[in-house]
Design a protein around this motif. Structure first.
Motif, short mmCIF file in Angstrom:
data_model
loop_
_atom_site.label_atom_id
_atom_site.label_comp_id
_atom_site.label_asym_id
_atom_site.label_seq_id
_atom_site.Cartn_x
_atom_site.Cartn_y
_atom_site.Cartn_z
N TYR A 115 0.79 -1.05 0.02
CA TYR A 115 0.05 0.19 -0.04
C TYR A 115 0.77 1.25 0.07
CZ TYR A 115 -3.36 3.61 1.27
OH TYR A 115 -4.10 4.81 1.53
N HIS A 116 1.85 1.39 0.85
CA HIS A 116 2.45 2.29 1.01
C HIS A 116 3.63 2.84 -0.13
CE1 HIS A 116 5.25 -0.64 2.63
NE2 HIS A 116 6.04 0.23 2.60
N LYS A 117 3.73 1.78 -0.71
CA LYS A 117 5.07 2.04 -1.97
C LYS A 117 4.42 1.50 -3.50
CE LYS A 117 9.36 2.18 0.28
NZ LYS A 117 10.51 1.33 0.35
N ASN A 118 2.94 1.27 -3.38
CA ASN A 118 2.30 0.86 -4.60
C ASN A 118 2.67 1.65 -5.61
OD1 ASN A 118 0.64 -1.00 -5.62
ND2 ASN A 118 -1.30 0.56 -5.59
N GLY A 119 3.25 0.97 -6.78
CA GLY A 119 3.69 1.36 -8.19
C GLY A 119 4.89 1.79 -8.13
N ALA A 120 5.98 1.79 -7.13
CA ALA A 120 7.01 1.97 -7.27
C ALA A 120 7.81 0.84 -8.07
CB ALA A 120 7.77 1.96 -5.91
N ARG A 121 9.14 0.88 -8.76
CA ARG A 121 9.70 -0.15 -9.38
C ARG A 121 10.01 -1.10 -8.33
NH1 ARG A 121 11.98 -0.46 -14.46
NH2 ARG A 121 11.51 1.88 -14.65
N LEU A 122 9.99 -2.38 -8.61
CA LEU A 122 10.35 -3.61 -7.70
C LEU A 122 11.93 -3.52 -7.83
CD1 LEU A 122 8.64 -5.70 -6.41
CD2 LEU A 122 9.21 -7.53 -8.08
N THR A 123 12.36 -3.97 -6.58
CA THR A 123 13.74 -3.76 -6.71
C THR A 123 14.45 -5.35 -6.55
OG1 THR A 123 13.74 -4.08 -4.06
CG2 THR A 123 13.64 -2.06 -4.85
N GLY A 124 15.59 -5.42 -6.85
CA GLY A 124 16.34 -6.68 -6.91
C GLY A 124 16.55 -7.41 -5.72
N GLU A 125 16.26 -6.71 -4.66
CA GLU A 125 16.18 -7.47 -3.30
C GLU A 125 14.97 -8.02 -3.14
OE1 GLU A 125 16.93 -8.88 0.72
OE2 GLU A 125 18.35 -8.48 -1.01
N ALA A 126 13.74 -7.50 -3.63
CA ALA A 126 12.58 -7.99 -3.55
C ALA A 126 12.33 -9.27 -4.41
CB ALA A 126 11.40 -6.98 -4.05
N ILE A 127 13.15 -9.46 -5.39
CA ILE A 127 13.02 -10.45 -6.17
C ILE A 127 13.69 -11.65 -5.62
CG2 ILE A 127 13.75 -11.46 -8.49
CD1 ILE A 127 13.22 -8.82 -9.87
N ARG A 128 14.97 -11.46 -5.00
CA ARG A 128 15.78 -12.15 -4.32
C ARG A 128 14.83 -12.95 -3.00
NH1 ARG A 128 17.74 -13.42 0.00
NH2 ARG A 128 17.27 -11.56 1.13
N ARG A 129 14.16 -11.93 -2.49
CA ARG A 129 13.14 -12.38 -1.13
C ARG A 129 12.26 -13.27 -1.78
NH1 ARG A 129 13.58 -7.05 1.05
NH2 ARG A 129 11.45 -6.73 0.18
N LEU A 130 11.73 -13.01 -2.96
CA LEU A 130 10.40 -13.73 -3.53
C LEU A 130 11.11 -15.33 -3.76
CD1 LEU A 130 7.71 -14.24 -4.90
CD2 LEU A 130 8.77 -13.38 -6.99
N VAL A 131 12.28 -15.28 -4.70
CA VAL A 131 12.62 -16.79 -4.99
C VAL A 131 13.39 -17.47 -3.73
CG1 VAL A 131 14.87 -17.75 -5.89
CG2 VAL A 131 13.54 -15.94 -7.19
N ASP A 132 13.99 -16.87 -2.63
CA ASP A 132 14.33 -17.42 -1.37
C ASP A 132 13.28 -17.91 -0.74
OD1 ASP A 132 16.55 -18.06 0.54
OD2 ASP A 132 15.28 -16.53 1.88
N GLY A 133 12.11 -17.23 -0.61
CA GLY A 133 10.92 -17.41 0.16
C GLY A 133 10.21 -19.02 -0.26
N LEU A 134 10.04 -18.95 -1.87
CA LEU A 134 9.13 -19.92 -2.43
C LEU A 134 9.98 -21.04 -2.51
CD1 LEU A 134 7.53 -17.91 -5.35
CD2 LEU A 134 6.46 -18.92 -3.29
N CYS A 135 11.44 -21.08 -2.50
CA CYS A 135 12.05 -22.30 -2.71
C CYS A 135 12.12 -23.09 -1.25
CB CYS A 135 13.65 -21.74 -3.09
SG CYS A 135 13.76 -21.46 -4.91
N LYS A 136 12.24 -22.14 -0.30
CA LYS A 136 12.12 -22.85 1.08
C LYS A 136 10.63 -23.46 1.29
CE LYS A 136 15.41 -19.86 3.23
NZ LYS A 136 15.75 -18.62 4.40
N GLN A 137 9.74 -22.91 0.93
CA GLN A 137 8.28 -22.97 1.05
C GLN A 137 8.21 -24.50 0.23
OE1 GLN A 137 5.47 -20.16 0.43
NE2 GLN A 137 3.69 -21.73 0.35
N ALA A 138 8.81 -24.62 -0.69
CA ALA A 138 8.93 -25.77 -1.43
C ALA A 138 9.70 -26.83 -1.07
CB ALA A 138 9.56 -25.59 -3.03
N GLY A 139 10.59 -26.56 0.30
CA GLY A 139 11.04 -27.69 0.58
C GLY A 139 12.52 -27.89 -0.17
N ILE A 140 13.07 -26.82 -0.69
CA ILE A 140 14.34 -27.08 -1.38
C ILE A 140 15.48 -26.57 -0.49
CG2 ILE A 140 15.79 -25.99 -3.04
CD1 ILE A 140 13.17 -25.63 -4.88
#
Length: 330
Positions: A243-268
């Motif tokens: 909400y507070h940053k809606n529309g701002a360009r996504l950062t590389g760190e945000a993409i890193r956290r996305l991948v890291d979180g989903l991979c852990k969730q998948a049991g990798i």
């Protein structure tokens, strides 16, 4: 003899009165760091140079770099300057920093010195300061396609966030994009009709290269753009949804956290990042084309085919095969 018009004569006299080079004079001594930063295109490179040079000066003189302080360093004699930088290098090694980090910080200092030489305010070089030897791409195997399929299956494509994340994950895998290449994308870079994407590749400056997209990736991008109601071509392709940053360009760190979180969730269990996904995709491509280096280089966009050879060596575990073979002889 043709007479000279008075107005033209006045202009000529004024021009002759100017000192040579007066129009190009510099009011002050050059700010070498600002010149260095301004010479770089990548925002990430600019940030890293500023951070690394700040660390150097804080260690050496306990002060942040200023124009005068930088010039004072650049005016040192050769032996004195080399001694200072070698002392800093020893400090970095004592801190047990990775070889690549040590080399990056030394590179920032050497670039500053080189810029000083180009500007005529430095007479020494740092050729005697050698970097640490680094073995690049030690583990390039990544994870198999079956594991990545588990990761991508976790994304709910019925939500706005899910549509965005799914498109990002497909680009990481289907085209082996680097996270900064994804971050820098704008809406106009996607051509839905041609199913292509124009990217700013690593080391390409402002020159974009056009990549063909798979049907699944093109469809995922079109779905995200439609759902997010993006219309302006210069809008960031991937944006923050908070909400507070809606529309701002996504950062590389945000993409890193996305991948890291989903991979852990998948049991990798393997530590994963966007670049690990790229490693995985390149290794999988080598498997699919039976080690066709040239075809894989087209996919990975590596400047040197030797880099692809490193992936293939790791994929086939050639050293392990040779060790097992020679072991059987004794």
């Amino acid at each position: 003899m043709t007479s000279i018009h008075p107005e033209n004569l006045s202009v000529l006299e004024n021009s002759l009165a100017l000192a040579i080079g007066e129009d190009f004079s510099l009011e002050n001594d050059p700010d070498v760091i600002q010149q260095l930063i301004g010479d770089k295109r990548s925002e990430n490179t600019k940030r890293e140079y500023q951070k690394d040079l700040k660390d150097f000066f804080l260690f050496v003189v306990k002060k942040e770099p200023s124009r005068d302080l930088v010039l004072e360093f650049l005016h040192l004699e050769q032996r004195h300057a080399v001694a200072v930088v070698l002392k800093y290098k020893a400090h970095l090694i004592k801190k047990k920093l990775a070889e690549a980090t040590v080399n990056r910080r030394l590179s920032a200092i050497k670039s500053m010195v080189e810029m000083g030489r180009r500007l005529g305010v430095c007479n020494f070089s740092l050729d005697d300061v050698k970097g640490e030897r680094v073995e690049t791409y030690r583990d390039t195997t990544g994870i198999p396609a079956t594991d990545y399929a588990k990761v991508i299956a976790l994304v709910d494509q019925n939500t706005l966030k899910g549509k965005r994340d799914y498109a990002i994950l497909r680009l990481l895998w289907d085209n082996g994009l680097r996270r900064n290449e994804i971050v820098n994308l704008n809406v106009r870079d996607f051509n839905a009709k041609e199913k292509t994407l124009s990217i700013l590749g690593k080391g390409k400056g402002s020159q974009k290269e056009v990549l063909d997209l798979s049907d699944k990736t093109a469809s995922s991008l079109a779905s995200w753009i439609k759902a997010s109601k993006k219309k302006r071509g210069d809008d960031p392709l991937f944006t923050v949804l908070a909400y507070h940053k809606n529309g701002a360009r996504l950062t590389g760190e945000a993409i890193r956290r996305l991948v890291d979180g989903l991979c852990k969730q998948a049991g990798i269990t393997k530590k994963m990042s966007p670049h690990r996904v790229r490693h995985s995709a390149i290794t999988t491509v080598l498997d699919l084309n039976n080690g066709n280096y040239r075809a894989t280089q087209r996919f990975s966009r590596h400047a040197q085919v030797q880099t692809v050879l490193k992936y293939d060596d790791n994929r086939q575990r050639l050293q392990k095969q040779m060790s097992d073979s020679i072991s059987e002889l004794i």
